[in-house]
Write a protein that holds these residues in place. Sequence first.
Motif, PDB file in Angstrom:
ATOM      1  N   PRO A 187      22.922  31.453  44.973  1.00 41.63           N
ATOM      2  CA  PRO A 187      22.281  32.361  44.015  1.00 41.63           C
ATOM      3  C   PRO A 187      21.063  31.677  43.392  1.00 41.63           C
ATOM      4  O   PRO A 187      20.894  30.463  43.509  1.00 41.63           O
ATOM      5  CB  PRO A 187      23.370  32.572  42.961  1.00 41.63           C
ATOM      6  N   LYS A 188      20.247  32.467  42.739  1.00 39.67           N
ATOM      7  CA  LYS A 188      19.148  31.931  41.914  1.00 39.67           C
ATOM      8  C   LYS A 188      19.654  31.967  40.476  1.00 39.67           C
ATOM      9  O   LYS A 188      20.379  32.886  40.080  1.00 39.67           O
ATOM     10  CB  LYS A 188      17.904  32.806  42.028  1.00 39.67           C
ATOM     11  N   MET A 189      19.264  30.969  39.711  1.00 41.50           N
ATOM     12  CA  MET A 189      19.667  30.927  38.310  1.00 41.50           C
ATOM     13  C   MET A 189      18.436  30.805  37.439  1.00 41.50           C
ATOM     14  O   MET A 189      17.554  29.992  37.715  1.00 41.50           O
ATOM     15  CB  MET A 189      20.607  29.750  38.055  1.00 41.50           C
ATOM     16  N   LYS A 190      18.387  31.616  36.400  1.00 42.95           N
ATOM     17  CA  LYS A 190      17.242  31.628  35.493  1.00 42.95           C
ATOM     18  C   LYS A 190      17.747  31.703  34.058  1.00 42.95           C
ATOM     19  O   LYS A 190      18.551  32.580  33.724  1.00 42.95           O
ATOM     20  CB  LYS A 190      16.378  32.845  35.825  1.00 42.95           C
ATOM     21  N   ASN A 224       9.385  28.920  33.525  1.00 38.01           N
ATOM     22  CA  ASN A 224       9.812  30.318  33.633  1.00 38.01           C
ATOM     23  C   ASN A 224      11.312  30.467  33.417  1.00 38.01           C
ATOM     24  O   ASN A 224      11.828  31.579  33.437  1.00 38.01           O
ATOM     25  CB  ASN A 224       9.475  30.887  35.021  1.00 38.01           C
ATOM     26  N   GLY A 225      12.029  29.335  33.286  1.00 34.59           N
ATOM     27  CA  GLY A 225      13.479  29.381  33.096  1.00 34.59           C
ATOM     28  C   GLY A 225      14.272  29.165  34.372  1.00 34.59           C
ATOM     29  O   GLY A 225      15.498  29.135  34.342  1.00 34.59           O
ATOM     30  N   ASP A 226      13.576  29.038  35.517  1.00 41.25           N
ATOM     31  CA  ASP A 226      14.281  28.850  36.785  1.00 41.25           C
ATOM     32  C   ASP A 226      14.906  27.461  36.857  1.00 41.25           C
ATOM     33  O   ASP A 226      14.249  26.458  36.571  1.00 41.25           O
ATOM     34  CB  ASP A 226      13.329  29.045  37.967  1.00 41.25           C
ATOM     35  N   VAL A 227      16.182  27.425  37.240  1.00 45.50           N
ATOM     36  CA  VAL A 227      16.924  26.168  37.325  1.00 45.50           C
ATOM     37  C   VAL A 227      16.659  25.532  38.689  1.00 45.50           C
ATOM     38  O   VAL A 227      16.743  26.180  39.721  1.00 45.50           O
ATOM     39  CB  VAL A 227      18.438  26.410  37.145  1.00 45.50           C
ATOM     40  N   CYS A 228      16.341  24.243  38.657  1.00 43.84           N
ATOM     41  CA  CYS A 228      16.056  23.521  39.890  1.00 43.84           C
ATOM     42  C   CYS A 228      17.021  22.346  40.013  1.00 43.84           C
ATOM     43  O   CYS A 228      16.778  21.268  39.466  1.00 43.84           O
ATOM     44  CB  CYS A 228      14.605  23.027  39.865  1.00 43.84           C
ATOM     45  N   MET A 236      28.288  26.355  37.619  1.00 45.40           N
ATOM     46  CA  MET A 236      28.159  26.213  36.164  1.00 45.40           C
ATOM     47  C   MET A 236      28.528  24.809  35.695  1.00 45.40           C
ATOM     48  O   MET A 236      27.891  24.271  34.800  1.00 45.40           O
ATOM     49  CB  MET A 236      29.005  27.274  35.453  1.00 45.40           C
ATOM     50  N   ILE A 237      29.529  24.206  36.321  1.00 44.95           N
ATOM     51  CA  ILE A 237      29.882  22.825  35.957  1.00 44.95           C
ATOM     52  C   ILE A 237      28.703  21.904  36.286  1.00 44.95           C
ATOM     53  O   ILE A 237      28.364  21.011  35.512  1.00 44.95           O
ATOM     54  CB  ILE A 237      31.187  22.403  36.657  1.00 44.95           C
ATOM     55  N   SER A 238      28.033  22.147  37.418  1.00 47.74           N
ATOM     56  CA  SER A 238      26.862  21.346  37.777  1.00 47.74           C
ATOM     57  C   SER A 238      25.717  21.547  36.788  1.00 47.74           C
ATOM     58  O   SER A 238      25.027  20.595  36.420  1.00 47.74           O
ATOM     59  CB  SER A 238      26.368  21.702  39.183  1.00 47.74           C
ATOM     60  N   VAL A 239      25.505  22.790  36.355  1.00 47.78           N
ATOM     61  CA  VAL A 239      24.421  23.070  35.401  1.00 47.78           C
ATOM     62  C   VAL A 239      24.719  22.431  34.049  1.00 47.78           C
ATOM     63  O   VAL A 239      23.834  21.834  33.420  1.00 47.78           O
ATOM     64  CB  VAL A 239      24.178  24.592  35.275  1.00 47.78           C
ATOM     65  N   ILE A 240      25.972  22.514  33.597  1.00 43.35           N
ATOM     66  CA  ILE A 240      26.344  21.876  32.324  1.00 43.35           C
ATOM     67  C   ILE A 240      26.155  20.359  32.434  1.00 43.35           C
ATOM     68  O   ILE A 240      25.633  19.715  31.523  1.00 43.35           O
ATOM     69  CB  ILE A 240      27.789  22.258  31.927  1.00 43.35           C
ATOM     70  N   SER A 241      26.537  19.805  33.569  1.00 41.07           N
ATOM     71  CA  SER A 241      26.334  18.373  33.806  1.00 41.07           C
ATOM     72  C   SER A 241      24.837  18.037  33.805  1.00 41.07           C
ATOM     73  O   SER A 241      24.426  17.011  33.265  1.00 41.07           O
ATOM     74  CB  SER A 241      26.981  18.000  35.143  1.00 41.07           C
ATOM     75  N   MET A 242      24.024  18.913  34.394  1.00 39.15           N
ATOM     76  CA  MET A 242      22.566  18.711  34.418  1.00 39.15           C
ATOM     77  C   MET A 242      22.006  18.699  32.996  1.00 39.15           C
ATOM     78  O   MET A 242      21.119  17.906  32.675  1.00 39.15           O
ATOM     79  CB  MET A 242      21.921  19.830  35.240  1.00 39.15           C
ATOM     80  N   ASN A 273      10.068  20.626  35.357  1.00 35.46           N
ATOM     81  CA  ASN A 273       9.202  20.674  34.189  1.00 35.46           C
ATOM     82  C   ASN A 273       8.808  19.235  33.870  1.00 35.46           C
ATOM     83  O   ASN A 273       9.538  18.484  33.235  1.00 35.46           O
ATOM     84  CB  ASN A 273       9.954  21.303  33.000  1.00 35.46           C
ATOM     85  N   VAL A 274       7.627  18.836  34.373  1.00 30.96           N
ATOM     86  CA  VAL A 274       7.188  17.449  34.237  1.00 30.96           C
ATOM     87  C   VAL A 274       7.017  17.063  32.777  1.00 30.96           C
ATOM     88  O   VAL A 274       7.371  15.954  32.380  1.00 30.96           O
ATOM     89  CB  VAL A 274       5.874  17.234  35.039  1.00 30.96           C
TER      90      VAL A 274
END
Length: 145
Positions: free
Chosen positions: A70-73, A86-90, A121-127, A138-139
């Motif tokens: 999926p794409k996550m924003k 733009n809010g896109d998760v990389c 979601m666990i990966s995003v929370i860890s990120m 986002n440099v």
Amino acid sequence: MTELQSALLLRRQLAELNKNPVEGFSAGLIDDNDLYRWEVLIIGPPDTLYEGGVFKAHLTFPKDYPLRPPKMKFITEIWHPNVDKNGDVCISILHEPGEDKYGYEKPEERWLPIHTVETIMISVISMLADPNGDSPANVDAAVSN
């Protein structure tokens, strides 16, 4: 994987998350008639800059999920090295499966069909707790961390 199979899988994952919520986030459909668009609320992890915050994001699933990620924003504005302006998760787990043409990520770090909304979601929370400054989306946020 047919669209029907992907819809059944998403319905099952949603039911599982509703029955057994996972600490740190909640998930639901944006529109009850569309299994491919989810809204998630992420609780800022403790001992991070995001502690105490609640961040809304959308997950948009392809019709051939889980073969493709999926794409996550983020809908809530968030300042983070791995979230573009733009809010896109990389993050690796949301990158298309296979070899990385830039050679940064191993195939097993990228999307695999075994991933679920919970593992994403666990990966995003860890990120959020531990940004990857080596490949920032986002440099400016990476430099200020």
